[in-house]
Design an enzyme around this catalytic site. Sequence first.
Site, PDB file in Angstrom:
ATOM      1  N   SER A  46       0.799  -1.232   0.000  1.00  0.00           N
ATOM      2  CA  SER A  46       0.000   0.000   0.000  1.00  0.00           C
ATOM      3  C   SER A  46       0.831   1.280   0.000  1.00  0.00           C
ATOM      4  O   SER A  46       0.321   2.331  -0.381  1.00  0.00           O
ATOM      5  CB  SER A  46      -0.962   0.023   1.185  1.00  0.00           C
ATOM      6  OG  SER A  46      -0.273   0.245   2.393  1.00  0.00           O
ATOM      7  N   LYS A  96       0.244   4.993   6.591  1.00  0.00           N
ATOM      8  CA  LYS A  96      -0.262   5.766   5.456  1.00  0.00           C
ATOM      9  C   LYS A  96       0.333   7.174   5.517  1.00  0.00           C
ATOM     10  O   LYS A  96       0.895   7.591   6.515  1.00  0.00           O
ATOM     11  CB  LYS A  96      -1.790   5.895   5.481  1.00  0.00           C
ATOM     12  CG  LYS A  96      -2.561   4.594   5.527  1.00  0.00           C
ATOM     13  CD  LYS A  96      -2.468   3.793   4.268  1.00  0.00           C
ATOM     14  CE  LYS A  96      -3.224   2.474   4.412  1.00  0.00           C
ATOM     15  NZ  LYS A  96      -2.607   1.397   3.710  1.00  0.00           N
TER      16      LYS A  96
END
Length: 189
Positions: A46, A96
Amino acid sequence: MSASATHSPSRWRSLRNNALLIAVAVLITLLIRVFVAESRFIPSESMEPTLWPGDRIVVEKITYRQRSPQPGDIVVFHTPPLLQTLGYRADQALIKRVIATAGDTVAVHDGRVWVNDRPLEEPYIAEPPVYTLPAVTVPDNMLFVMGDNRNHSNDSHIWGFLPLENVIGRAIACYWPLNHAGKISSPAA
């Protein structure tokens, strides 16, 4: 008197001193991990191309005692509530990039992420997003976070806002593998 009898008290003292030294070292290590920095492992794609599966990183925990996360920071955080309802463990850590903070409006369209009606310059992403997200405004005490691999990231565009209280710290360096070792850049988003 035997030789072993004369050395016995000194042997016990040495063992006691060594045990005390080990206990102090363990305590210092635990204090550093809880309050200063810890190591984490990247489990998924990711965050590619910034971080790759298998990378080991250092997460520092001091900065966010002085200031809130800023756009561009890469944060490690505990699983947000919606993901917990979908089976993620509460103690699981995710990573993230911060895209927007409280009061900012985020939208995704035309292959770009827009914050406050301006497209972000994102040289760090794997590819432009192929999805759309209607404009949302980040509430107080929340963040909007996305993976750098926009089309392969389970992030705020799917599960919503990240509570600030879930943030563990800021990713600052990759130390393994050696060909990825170095400072993790956090350009302003």
